[in-house]
Design an enzyme around this catalytic site. Structure first.
Site, mmCIF file in Angstrom:
data_model
loop_
_atom_site.group_PDB
_atom_site.id
_atom_site.type_symbol
_atom_site.label_atom_id
_atom_site.label_comp_id
_atom_site.label_asym_id
_atom_site.label_seq_id
_atom_site.Cartn_x
_atom_site.Cartn_y
_atom_site.Cartn_z
ATOM 1 N N GLU A 1 0.823 -1.211 0.000
ATOM 2 C CA GLU A 1 0.000 0.000 0.000
ATOM 3 C C GLU A 1 0.857 1.262 0.000
ATOM 4 O OE1 GLU A 1 -3.950 -0.831 2.398
ATOM 5 O OE2 GLU A 1 -2.185 -1.473 3.540
ATOM 6 N N LYS B 1 -11.281 3.317 0.982
ATOM 7 C CA LYS B 1 -10.184 2.765 0.184
ATOM 8 C C LYS B 1 -10.794 1.743 -0.760
ATOM 9 C CE LYS B 1 -6.340 1.661 2.166
ATOM 10 N NZ LYS B 1 -5.275 0.960 2.934
#
Length: 125
Positions: free
Chosen positions: A25, A102
């Site tokens: 990420e 997200k």
């Protein structure tokens, strides 16, 4: 006319950023969306058509974009920073409802989005 509730709304703001706990990420990044509901007394703006009596959508977007550029491990931290920034930059904002999502988080699940939602009030001076 008496306005009883008034809000500035920005829905579906989209960003590419590097928030997350996992190494992937922070290196690869991900897509994020934000919905904002800003409680603002719009009475004067409704009466006189002056920008000074409201909050600029463009300036709000710029502030949020600036905060999204600074990586955080937790979405809770990102959301908190955004709310603090908006209260700092826009004195007319009394309350903020923020939803930060997200897209397709790397968690081994078939999931479209995961995120946080918070409602914050300006502290009295």
């Amino acid at each position: 006319m008496r306005i009883t509730h008034s809000y500035i709304l920005l829905n579906g703001l989209r960003f590419y950023a590097y928030h997350g706990v996992g190494t992937q990420e922070t290196i690869v990044g991900n897509e994020f969306t934000i919905d904002l509901r800003l409680k603002v007394d719009l009475t004067a703006a409704a009466e006189n058509d002056r920008l000074e009596d409201t909050v600029s959508y463009a300036e709000v977007f710029q502030a949020v974009e600036d905060e999204m550029k600074h990586p955080s491990r937790l979405l809770e931290h990102v959301a908190g920073r955004i709310c603090e920034r908006l209260f700092q930059d826009f004195p007319l904002v009394a309350e903020i409802e923020l939803k930060l999502m997200k897209r397709n988080p790397p968690m081994g699940a078939d999931i479209r989005e995961a995120g946080v939602e918070m409602k914050c009030q300006r502290l009295p001076f």
